[in-house]
Scaffold this active site. Structure first.
Site, mmCIF file in Angstrom:
data_model
loop_
_atom_site.group_PDB
_atom_site.id
_atom_site.type_symbol
_atom_site.label_atom_id
_atom_site.label_comp_id
_atom_site.label_asym_id
_atom_site.label_seq_id
_atom_site.Cartn_x
_atom_site.Cartn_y
_atom_site.Cartn_z
ATOM 1 N N PHE A 1 -1.297 16.156 4.384
ATOM 2 C CA PHE A 1 -1.434 15.576 3.155
ATOM 3 C C PHE A 1 -0.387 15.497 2.154
ATOM 4 C CE2 PHE A 1 -3.550 14.692 -0.957
ATOM 5 C CZ PHE A 1 -4.406 13.975 -0.628
ATOM 6 N N ASP B 1 -3.236 5.397 6.597
ATOM 7 C CA ASP B 1 -3.701 6.668 7.216
ATOM 8 C C ASP B 1 -4.619 6.460 8.142
ATOM 9 O OD1 ASP B 1 -4.318 9.479 7.219
ATOM 10 O OD2 ASP B 1 -5.961 9.334 5.873
ATOM 11 N N ARG C 1 0.529 12.206 -9.125
ATOM 12 C CA ARG C 1 1.032 10.723 -8.841
ATOM 13 C C ARG C 1 2.402 10.525 -9.506
ATOM 14 N NH1 ARG C 1 -3.093 7.301 -6.954
ATOM 15 N NH2 ARG C 1 -5.190 7.762 -8.103
ATOM 16 N N GLU D 1 0.852 -1.320 -0.070
ATOM 17 C CA GLU D 1 0.072 -0.131 0.072
ATOM 18 C C GLU D 1 1.143 1.298 -0.065
ATOM 19 O OE1 GLU D 1 -2.786 1.743 -0.934
ATOM 20 O OE2 GLU D 1 -4.219 1.451 0.939
ATOM 21 N N ASP D 2 0.333 2.365 -0.539
ATOM 22 C CA ASP D 2 1.108 3.517 -0.701
ATOM 23 C C ASP D 2 1.102 4.197 0.786
ATOM 24 O OD1 ASP D 2 -1.473 4.312 -0.399
ATOM 25 O OD2 ASP D 2 -1.679 5.467 -2.233
#
Ligand code: IMP
Ligand code: MG
Length: 194
Positions: free
Chosen positions: A164, A115, A177, A111-112
């Site tokens: 963010f 959060d 991206r 996963e990136d």
């Protein structure tokens, strides 16, 4: 300028987006090489099946996978957490399933970013039902302050503050991206000079 940041008409306020590098590309690559070694050290022999979560993990997965020695295969799953703005609603929906069974495999979910943890919690529930031999999680980024769900990653690239971020796969409304670095995105509006 993209639609989402267009001027508010007849106002002297201007929408602004600014990006500031948080993790430079070379540091990302060095850490990924270390993570690949950590993973192989934990599973010295045998086949590893990497499952990337689209789309944010694509660059991380492709760099990580090529750094892991030995037998590695790849698959992808896609989820959407409703809304594509700078926050998630916590509701997760499967939009693309895996191509192949994970039963009996050593699976590493890639996963990136971790959060709130809602996405990962949802995915782990699905994967556990499919009887992998072992199930582990690798994330490039972790924002521990934001956690709601009780989940954790086995391999974490970088712990970051509650900001963010975009780049290296991470987007804001599908943009940014392809930045090679991870950057903090600041949304704001300030008075336009006239
Ligand atoms: P979680 O379900 O709240 O853990 O969030 C997981 C997903 O939200 C990630 O896979 C990202 O797609 C997205 N996300 C969370 N934080 C960020 C961020 O800082 N930048 C970009 N996307 C994010
Ligand atoms: Mg994601």
């Amino acid at each position: 300028m993209p639609k989402s940041t267009s001027y508010k008409p007849k106002s002297n306020r201007q929408a602004l987006e600014s990006v500031r590098t948080l993790i430079p590309r070379a540091q990302i690559q060095r850490r990924i090489a270390e993570m690949a070694q950590e993973i192989r050290r934990d599973f010295p022999t045998g086949h590893l099946h990497l499952v990337g979560v689209l789309k944010g993990s694509v660059f991380f997965l492709s760099d990580l996978a090529r750094q892991i020695s030995g037998d590695v295969s790849l698959d992808f799953i896609a989820v959407s957490s409703y809304g594509n703005e700078a926050h998630t609603s916590g509701q997760v929906k499967l939009t693309r399933d895996l191509d192949s069974s994970i039963e009996g495999k050593t699976v590493i979910v890639v996963e990136d970013i971790l959060d709130t943890g809602m996405t990962l919690q949802y995915l782990l529930r699905i994967f556990e039902q499919r009887k992998p031999r072992r199930l582990r999680v690798a994330v490039l980024l972790d924002k521990p302050e934001r956690r709601i769900a009780k989940v954790r990653a086995d391999y974490v690239g970088f712990s970051i503050p509650n900001e963010f971020v975009v780049g290296y796969g991470l987007d804001y409304a599908e943009r940014y991206r392809t930045l090679a670095d991870v950057a903090v995105l600041t949304l704001g509006a300030k008075e336009k000079k006239s």
